[in-house]
Enzyme design. Structure first.
Site, PDB file in Angstrom:
ATOM      1  N   LYS A  79      10.513  20.508  40.051  1.00  0.00           N
ATOM      2  CA  LYS A  79       9.771  19.669  41.911  1.00  0.00           C
ATOM      3  C   LYS A  79      11.139  18.940  42.064  1.00  0.00           C
ATOM      4  CE  LYS A  79       6.336  18.027  44.446  1.00  0.00           C
ATOM      5  NZ  LYS A  79       4.435  17.616  44.311  1.00  0.00           N
ATOM      6  N   SER A 167       1.223  20.433  47.209  1.00  0.00           N
ATOM      7  CA  SER A 167       2.683  20.708  47.173  1.00  0.00           C
ATOM      8  C   SER A 167       3.572  21.007  46.536  1.00  0.00           C
ATOM      9  CB  SER A 167       2.293  18.941  47.746  1.00  0.00           C
ATOM     10  OG  SER A 167       2.625  19.021  46.724  1.00  0.00           O
ATOM     11  N   SER A 191      -1.672  19.506  43.381  1.00  0.00           N
ATOM     12  CA  SER A 191      -0.215  19.862  44.279  1.00  0.00           C
ATOM     13  C   SER A 191      -0.297  20.815  43.499  1.00  0.00           C
ATOM     14  CB  SER A 191       0.254  18.659  43.933  1.00  0.00           C
ATOM     15  OG  SER A 191       0.153  18.646  45.755  1.00  0.00           O
TER      16      SER A 191
END
Ligand code: GLN
Length: 506
Positions: A79, A167, A191
């Site tokens: 990420k 996310s 997330s």
């Protein structure tokens, strides 16, 4: 050819360490799959050259007789909220990109290049993983759909008109679409778990303190944790084992020893007490999601778990409490993005220092980040602090005590991961509250700092208004019970009639 990257993490690493497959070939397959899946928007930066160089170095190391690490040659996506030395690190935000001709540019190649690697990156590299790229996300991790990225949406491989969740949307897509066997996400309020659930992969939110946050761009520091996503439980376990453990560079990192998570996946779960909180099965829960999760719980009961009801009465305050505490911490953490030290710097003529701050933040932050900074500043401000922030901290304690009381009665808790399967892109953008409410099942565990994971259950059945879509079981346990959660998740996976899941081919 995807024969290598379709393998589980342990199997792929084993073949590469044993010389039956090369890290270079695995990296090439991953890079090719990333290219084929470009339309899904999973990656912000693809590290092709460095991935191949890293892979060749690992192959050379093996040829010279060195023993390779537990992630030998495994391509991994990370990420873009974790610092990678010398590679663009954007947090999904224009504020971390260099201005282009005096304007903010939606271009991740202009991203800030950190002078150091996050601890998790160092540990992945030390375990001989190959970093293939940085994945798309909601700006600073703020969101549940990946629609708050400054660099475009990510799309769910099960239905590209739908969100992959967020996310850590890009990380979930990379794994679900078969681009990498595993990925790294971050979970502040769900997330890792929620996008894993919406894309049909496994995702772990470790106990707060289990994985070092050093080099993770902070959203809400008392909640942020880094965790793995993978296509099966033992793969996620192996990655967690590689990244977990004490780090003197994170003051909140725990000194507790890291158990063998992979061995835990074969542990007997008979007699374990599984609590089912009715608060998580109320109105608003999609009936087919509820059925799928209840089927998995019933299966675990047949496998020898003892299922019993538990109460978590403060669950209904979870959303309000989280969106006060997380925004308060975010407003403080994001004060460092001022146009002076990192990324974007916009100086309106004659604007002075205030002009610099204002112009940079106005152009650099997206609407959701601005909304949260405003909310967070408000709840911390003199006169409102007691009514909101202090109160929220008190309720946070009550939520934590709910879990403490429940874990006096049961060994772990089973719930749905999200109230609905993946929703359509655009469906909730205009209504932030409806987006926040979708986090209802993941936020309490984050507030309590406990361990959680999401494992796929039977996808919902196709109907007129939606195709078959993944959904998941959330397992929650006391602090540092990741091994127990993995044992139960792996047991479910072994008998699940729908494992392994594959999205329909495009
Ligand atoms: N969806 C939640 C939010 O928007 C959680 C995000 C996260 O875990 N990073 O804040």
């Amino acid at each position: 050819m995807r024969d290598l990257i379709d393998l589980g993490v342990a199997e792929l690493a084993g073949r590469i360490a044993g010389g039956e497959a090369s890290a270079e070939e695995a990296a090439l397959q991953a890079l090719d799959a990333i290219e084929q899946g470009k339309h899904l928007g999973a990656f912000l930066t693809v590290m092709a050259d460095s991935a191949l160089a890293q892979a060749r170095a690992i192959d050379a190391k093996r040829r010279h007789g060195a023993r390779l690490g537990p992630l030998a040659g495994v391509p991994i996506a990370v990420k873009d909220l974790l610092c990678t030395r010398g590679f663009p690190t954007t947090a999904g935000s224009k504020i971390l990109t260099r201005a282009d001709a005096g304007r903010a540019a939606a271009d991740p190649t202009r991203g800030w290049r950190p002078p150091y690697d996050a601890t998790v990156i160092e540990r992945l590299v030390a375990a001989d993983a190959v970093l293939v790229g940085k994945t798309n996300l909601d700006e600073f991790g703020m969101g549940s759909s990946n629609e708050n990225s400054a660099f475009g949406v990510a799309r769910n491989p099960w239905d590209p008109t739908r969100t992959p969740g967020g996310s850590s949307g890009g990380s979930a897509v990379a794994v679900a679409a078969g681009m990498t066997p595993a990925a790294i996400g971050t979970d502040t309020g769900g997330s890792v778990r929620q996008p894993a659930g919406l894309c049909g992969v496994v995702g772990i939110k470790p106990t707060y303190g289990r994985v070092s946050r050093n080099g993770l761009i902070a959203f809400a520091s008392s909640l942020d944790q880094i965790g793995p996503l993978a296509r099966n439980v033992s793969s996620a376990a192996r990655v967690l084992g590689a990244i977990a453990g004490h780090d003197p560079r994170d003051a909140t990192s725990a000194t507790i020893a890291v158990p063998d998570y992979e061995a835990a996946c074969t542990r007997d779960v008979r007699g374990l007490r599984l609590g089912v909180p009715e608060e998580y099965f109320g109105p608003g829960l999609d009936p087919d999601v509820a059925e799928s999760v209840r089927e998995a719980i019933a299966t675990l009961q047949r496998e020898g778990c003892v299922v019993r009801p538990v109460e978590l009465p403060h669950t209904r305050f979870g959303v309000a409490t989280y969106y006060i505490i997380a925004t308060a911490e975010a407003s403080s953490n994001l004060a460092r993005f001022d146009g002076v030290r990192f990324g974007l710097r916009l100086e309106p003529p004659g604007g002075g220092l205030d002009g610099l701050y204002g112009a940079t933040r106005d152009a650099g932050f997206g609407p959701e980040v601005k909304r949260r900074v405003l909310l967070g500043t408000y709840v911390l401000s003199a006169g409102y602090y007691d009514a909101y922030y202090r109160k929220a901290q008190q309720v946070r304690t009550l939520i934590r005590r709910d879990f403490d009381a429940a874990f006096a009665e049961v060994d772990l808790i089973a719930t749905p991961i999200a109230p609905t399967p993946a929703f359509r892109l655009g469906e909730r953008v205009a209504d932030p509250l409806s987006m926040y409410l979708g986090d209802v099942f993941t936020l309490p565990a984050s507030l309590a700092g406990i361990a959680g994971l999401s494992v796929p259950t039977r996808p919902t059945r196709a109907r007129e208004d939606r195709p078959a879509l993944p959904t998941g079981l959330q397992l929650l346990g006391p602090p540092f019970s990741e091994d127990r959660l993995l044992a139960v998740a792996a047991t479910w996976e072994r008998v699940s009639p729908t494992h392994p899941l594959r999205p329909p081919s495009p």
